[in-house]
Write an enzyme that holds these catalytic residues in place. Structure first.
Site, PDB file in Angstrom:
ATOM      1  CG  ASP A  33       8.184-104.482 103.328  1.00  0.00           C
ATOM      2  OD1 ASP A  33       7.514-105.190 104.101  1.00  0.00           O
ATOM      3  OD2 ASP A  33       8.031-104.492 102.097  1.00  0.00           O
ATOM      4  CG  ASP A  90      10.860-101.088 101.579  1.00  0.00           C
ATOM      5  OD1 ASP A  90      11.465-102.006 100.990  1.00  0.00           O
ATOM      6  OD2 ASP A  90       9.659-100.833 101.394  1.00  0.00           O
ATOM      7  CG  HIS A 113       4.509-106.061  99.401  1.00  0.00           C
ATOM      8  ND1 HIS A 113       5.822-106.277  99.040  1.00  0.00           N
ATOM      9  CD2 HIS A 113       3.882-107.256  99.335  1.00  0.00           C
ATOM     10  CE1 HIS A 113       5.971-107.562  98.751  1.00  0.00           C
ATOM     11  NE2 HIS A 113       4.824-108.177  98.927  1.00  0.00           N
TER      12      HIS A 113
END
Length: 224
Positions: free
Chosen positions: A198, A35, A193
């Site tokens: 994540d 991510d 976020h």
């Protein structure tokens, strides 16, 4: 270039002898969940601000589990664009005294070193990126690799596993938080976020979907 053609050009090779179950599961590819948090949507012009990668392991029964997470806050490259709306969305504060960001090259070098160790341990020839809307993460990863000139990138350059697609199939949900909840996982929107959070949640979701498919008889190891 097709994936098969890419495999033909790949300069690595699988070890001789019996293959590790992980290598058999994904045709020699090791899933690595990635991510990124960024300064916008354009991988060529917008800053990479955070990156996390979680390697995936396999137990003796053939079930996947999240293994090790690498996480770095990144110094924006010179001339990088950063949209104020992106910072507001992610909550990233570039001037935070405890941010302790590093250059892109240092972060990628460390992450890739760990992934190569995982490849060797699992008898795999290449990593394949797993991400939620994976084309976004792969695009920023490839752009950072190009900027830094790193030659030994363990990831396949264009193939990926997208958990938004997989979760849509398995649970009828494509938003990460809702997909995790549908899968019976906890999800804290206050932590969302962050690349680390994540990534770890995406890894848990991916492993859960693959394991559920195995339990339903959808994949059987030829050596079982």
């Amino acid at each position: 270039m097709s994936e098969d053609n890419f495999d033909d050009e790949f300069d690595g090779s699988l070890p001789s002898g019996p293959r590790h179950p992980m290598a058999r599961r994904f045709r020699g590819y090791l899933p690595v969940v990635v991510d990124v948090e960024t300064g916008g949507f354009n991988s060529a012009t917008d800053a990479l601000l955070e990156i996390a990668a979680t390697t995936v392991g396999m137990d003796e029964k053939g079930f996947l589990f999240p293994e090790h997470t690498y996480f770095f806050r990144i110094e924006p490259f010179e001339g990088a664009n950063i949209e104020p709306a992106a910072l507001e969305f992610t909550g990233i504060k570039l001037d935070h005294p405890l941010r302790m960001a590093v250059q892109e090259e240092a972060a990628l070098t460390e992450i890739f070193r760990g992934i190569r160790k995982a490849l060797k341990a699992n008898g795999c020839k290449r990593a394949i990126l797993v991400g939620h809307n994976s084309s976004f993460d792969l695009g920023f990863l490839n752009a950072a690799v190009a900027r830094t000139g790193i030659k030994r990138n363990p990831f396949h350059p264009f193939s990926s596993f997208d958990t938004a697609t997989l979760a849509g199939l398995a649970y009828g949900q494509t938003v990460l938080a809702k997909a995790c909840q549908a899968a019976g996982m906890e999800f804290d929107n206050r932590e969302a976020h962050s690349a680390r959070y994540d990534t770890e949640k995406t890894a848990e979701l991916f492993c859960g979907i693959v394991n559920r498919w195995k339990e339903m008889g959808g994949w059987m190891d030829d050596d079982d």
